[in-house]
Design an enzyme around this catalytic site. Structure first.
Site, mmCIF file in Angstrom:
data_model
loop_
_atom_site.group_PDB
_atom_site.id
_atom_site.type_symbol
_atom_site.label_atom_id
_atom_site.label_comp_id
_atom_site.label_asym_id
_atom_site.label_seq_id
_atom_site.Cartn_x
_atom_site.Cartn_y
_atom_site.Cartn_z
ATOM 1 N N SER A 65 0.838 -1.202 0.000
ATOM 2 C CA SER A 65 0.000 0.000 0.000
ATOM 3 C C SER A 65 0.874 1.254 0.000
ATOM 4 C CB SER A 65 -0.905 0.010 1.238
ATOM 5 O OG SER A 65 -1.468 1.297 1.369
ATOM 6 N N HIS A 100 -0.990 -1.187 -4.389
ATOM 7 C CA HIS A 100 -2.278 -0.827 -3.778
ATOM 8 C C HIS A 100 -2.357 0.679 -3.562
ATOM 9 C CE1 HIS A 100 -5.898 -1.903 -1.468
ATOM 10 N NE2 HIS A 100 -5.532 -0.978 -0.602
ATOM 11 N N ASP A 139 -4.684 3.687 -2.158
ATOM 12 C CA ASP A 139 -5.826 4.005 -1.307
ATOM 13 C C ASP A 139 -6.355 5.390 -1.633
ATOM 14 O OD1 ASP A 139 -6.074 1.689 0.546
ATOM 15 O OD2 ASP A 139 -3.979 2.191 0.960
ATOM 16 N N MET A 171 -8.963 8.121 -0.864
ATOM 17 C CA MET A 171 -9.888 8.525 0.214
ATOM 18 C C MET A 171 -10.431 9.914 -0.076
ATOM 19 S SD MET A 171 -7.737 7.276 3.527
ATOM 20 C CE MET A 171 -6.828 5.730 3.544
ATOM 21 N N HIS A 176 -8.181 1.113 -4.332
ATOM 22 C CA HIS A 176 -9.165 0.863 -3.280
ATOM 23 C C HIS A 176 -9.834 2.197 -2.969
ATOM 24 C CE1 HIS A 176 -9.603 -0.231 1.313
ATOM 25 N NE2 HIS A 176 -10.772 -0.111 0.711
ATOM 26 N N MET A 211 -12.093 4.416 -1.038
ATOM 27 C CA MET A 211 -12.829 4.647 0.211
ATOM 28 C C MET A 211 -13.534 5.993 0.061
ATOM 29 S SD MET A 211 -9.778 3.201 2.563
ATOM 30 C CE MET A 211 -8.696 3.286 1.148
ATOM 31 N N MET A 246 -11.742 -5.918 4.790
ATOM 32 C CA MET A 246 -10.936 -4.998 5.606
ATOM 33 C C MET A 246 -10.679 -5.634 6.968
ATOM 34 S SD MET A 246 -10.158 -2.430 3.791
ATOM 35 C CE MET A 246 -9.283 -1.572 5.111
ATOM 36 N N ASP A 288 -6.891 -6.530 3.833
ATOM 37 C CA ASP A 288 -6.183 -5.244 3.906
ATOM 38 C C ASP A 288 -6.300 -4.659 5.311
ATOM 39 O OD1 ASP A 288 -5.196 -2.671 3.474
ATOM 40 O OD2 ASP A 288 -6.833 -2.045 2.160
HETATM 41 C C1 DX5 Z 1 -6.483 1.540 5.254
HETATM 42 C C2 DX5 Z 1 -6.015 1.219 3.870
HETATM 43 C C3 DX5 Z 1 -4.913 0.258 3.815
HETATM 44 C C4 DX5 Z 1 -3.667 0.700 4.556
HETATM 45 C C5 DX5 Z 1 -2.932 -0.534 4.979
HETATM 46 O O1 DX5 Z 1 -7.640 2.248 5.192
HETATM 47 O O2 DX5 Z 1 -7.074 0.680 3.095
HETATM 48 O O3 DX5 Z 1 -4.595 -0.136 2.494
HETATM 49 O O4 DX5 Z 1 -2.821 1.516 3.797
HETATM 50 O O5 DX5 Z 1 -1.862 -0.161 5.771
HETATM 51 P P1 DX5 Z 1 -1.300 -1.095 6.930
HETATM 52 O O6 DX5 Z 1 -0.801 -2.331 6.270
HETATM 53 O O7 DX5 Z 1 -0.245 -0.268 7.556
HETATM 54 O O8 DX5 Z 1 -2.454 -1.386 7.865
HETATM 55 ZN ZN ZN Z 2 -6.519 -0.224 1.140
#
Ligand code: DX5
Ligand code: ZN
Length: 217
Positions: free
Chosen positions: A8, A33, A35, A37, A66, A68, A138, A176
């Site tokens: 990630s 990956h 993220d 947001m 991903h 969110m 998750m 994840d």
């Molecule tokens: C959290 C993200 C993850 C995060 C994982 O909301 O979706 O992808 O970056 O990071 P670690 O492995 O540090 O929990």
């Molecule tokens: Zn993620």
């Protein structure tokens, strides 16, 4: 199924992303990956299309996004030229799941559904499990890297893997949040084949990311 590790980018060095991405390019069978947001679905903001357009010029791996976000439909349009391989949206954010999945399928090679830790696997009807490419479970409440793994996710992996076998479904099971060398083995044994890890990989003091990826595998 072979085990894919999806580092990630959220835990990479944002002041030197190119160096981190080039280090990951030396490792095989990874996804990257990403993220995304929106500050509404989760209380955090990350990066968007302009940043991803630059990332894709240096990354050799498949881009695994991903989302969110409260409005994945909007982001589907917005990101369509970024070259994403996988587009995962959150089940909890959407009302008309079929419509969105059909649209995403026409735009992206792989489409995923993500479930928060407290959302049961049973919310997804079987006919949609047959259509989808990936389910992301998750194992932390989304929004931040570096949180503690919620072990109850392992039962959800087992349930999903059973459904996959019974019905000959083809979706990947991705997990994840809080993944490290202590819990990865349990997840793989339970049926997960795609593991996202952020802080565990990028906290390697010598930036020897391959050693962390191998420990997860
Ligand atoms: C959290 C993200 C993850 C995060 C994982 O909301 O979706 O992808 O970056 O990071 P670690 O492995 O540090 O929990
Ligand atoms: Zn993620």
């Amino acid at each position: 199924m072979s085990i894919i590790v999806s580092p990630s980018l959220l835990s990479a060095n944002f002041l030197d992303l190119k160096t981190d991405i080039e280090s990951l390019n030396k490792i095989d069978d990874l996804w990257l990956h990403l993220d995304i947001m929106d500050g509404h679905f989760v209380p955090n903001l990350t990066f968007g299309e302009p940043v991803l357009n630059q990332i894709k010029t240096v990354c050799k791996h498949k881009l695994d996004a991903h989302f969110m976000v409260t409005d994945p439909d909007f982001f589907a349009e917005n990101f369509k030229n970024v070259g994403l391989h996988n587009f995962t949206f959150h089940w909890e954010a959407v009302t008309h799941h079929d419509r969105l999945i059909d649209k995403l399928k026409s735009m992206y090679a792989s489409v995923g559904i993500s479930l928060n830790p407290s959302t049961p696997v049973s919310v997804i009807p079987k006919y949609l499990l047959g259509k989808i490419d990936l389910i992301l479970l998750m194992s932390v409440n989304p929004g931040f890297g570096g949180q503690k793994f919620i072990p109850e996710v392992i039962d959800k992996v087992i349930e999903l893997d059973r459904l996959r076998h019974e019905n000959n479904f083809k979706f990947q099971i991705q997990v994840d949040g809080g993944i490290n060398d202590q819990n990865a083995g349990y997840l793989i044994q339970a049926g997960a084949n795609n593991l996202v890890a952020g802080s565990y990989i990028f906290s390697e003091p010598n930036k020897d990311y391959l050693s962390r990826v191998n420990k997860i595998r």
